[in-house]
Enzyme design. Sequence first.
Site, PDB file in Angstrom:
ATOM      1  N   HIS A  34     -20.654   9.052   0.701  1.00  0.00           N
ATOM      2  CA  HIS A  34     -20.998   7.732   1.231  1.00  0.00           C
ATOM      3  C   HIS A  34     -22.512   7.542   1.158  1.00  0.00           C
ATOM      4  CE1 HIS A  34     -20.714   4.135   3.689  1.00  0.00           C
ATOM      5  NE2 HIS A  34     -21.704   4.612   4.430  1.00  0.00           N
TER       6      HIS A  34
ATOM      7  N   ASN B  22     -15.230  12.586   0.600  1.00  0.00           N
ATOM      8  CA  ASN B  22     -15.799  11.347   0.074  1.00  0.00           C
ATOM      9  C   ASN B  22     -17.317  11.449   0.120  1.00  0.00           C
ATOM     10  OD1 ASN B  22     -15.837   8.518  -0.732  1.00  0.00           O
ATOM     11  ND2 ASN B  22     -16.476   8.054   1.355  1.00  0.00           N
TER      12      ASN B  22
ATOM     13  N   ASP C  14     -15.308   6.178   7.144  1.00  0.00           N
ATOM     14  CA  ASP C  14     -16.542   6.979   7.077  1.00  0.00           C
ATOM     15  C   ASP C  14     -16.812   7.694   8.395  1.00  0.00           C
ATOM     16  OD1 ASP C  14     -16.963   5.987   4.459  1.00  0.00           O
ATOM     17  OD2 ASP C  14     -17.945   4.211   5.264  1.00  0.00           O
TER      18      ASP C  14
ATOM     19  N   ARG D   3       0.815  -1.209   0.000  1.00  0.00           N
ATOM     20  CA  ARG D   3       0.000   0.000   0.000  1.00  0.00           C
ATOM     21  C   ARG D   3       0.851   1.263   0.000  1.00  0.00           C
ATOM     22  NH1 ARG D   3      -4.865   0.958   4.293  1.00  0.00           N
ATOM     23  NH2 ARG D   3      -3.163   0.645   5.765  1.00  0.00           N
TER      24      ARG D   3
ATOM     25  N   SER E 105     -24.142  11.072   2.333  1.00  0.00           N
ATOM     26  CA  SER E 105     -23.380  12.076   3.074  1.00  0.00           C
ATOM     27  C   SER E 105     -22.081  12.370   2.349  1.00  0.00           C
ATOM     28  CB  SER E 105     -23.037  11.575   4.488  1.00  0.00           C
ATOM     29  OG  SER E 105     -24.184  11.136   5.183  1.00  0.00           O
TER      30      SER E 105
END
Length: 215
Positions: free
Chosen positions: A108, A106, A144, A64, A135
């Site tokens: 969601h 982001n 989140d 990663r 959201s």
Amino acid sequence: MKVAVLISGRGSNLRSLLEAANEPGFPAEVVTVIANRPGAGGLDHATVFGVAAQTIDHTTFAGRAAFEAALTEALEAAGAELVCLAGFMRVLSESFVSRWRDRIINIHPSLLPLFPGLDTHARALAAGVKLHGCSVHFVNEGVDEGAILGQAAVPVLAGDTPEQLAARVLQAEHRLYPHCLRLIAEGRVRLDQGKAVVDQATADERPLLNPAPES
């Protein structure tokens, strides 16, 4: 404001951002689209709008950290000031989030903090909620969990399937995400003690009721 959009799939929210940015006077420009999956459908949207797009396939990196280093290099090369996640199906590391602190948002598909993570529509139906939605939030080290910038609610209808509910929520997402991007690009959003505050915000005070009153 120069914006980068990260995607993994079809990119319907990406398209809504591109359409908004293409409107005269919109205060943000999408300067690059990056997919972590080869052949992601959203790359075609970037091509249609003449936006530079590339694939950084996470499976080709040893780990990663190496993938996120390549991602950061691409974002910096594009001059990105804000990163929008639009169906980007990778959990970002603490070091990456720290590098882009308060500059990643982001969308969601739930009314956070309800139903973080996956399978939100099926979980909403199983819980029996009467309102569901989406959201836009800032990204932090949790899943989140970042400060909520904006939300849109839709009614849950009798007989809804997860697919039907998802389609209704997706329509709301396509309106909410560009709206929230505009607020940030206009400099109207600030973070105060972990909460997102919108200057000169307005709201419709009428409640959304479900079941709806007969009159």
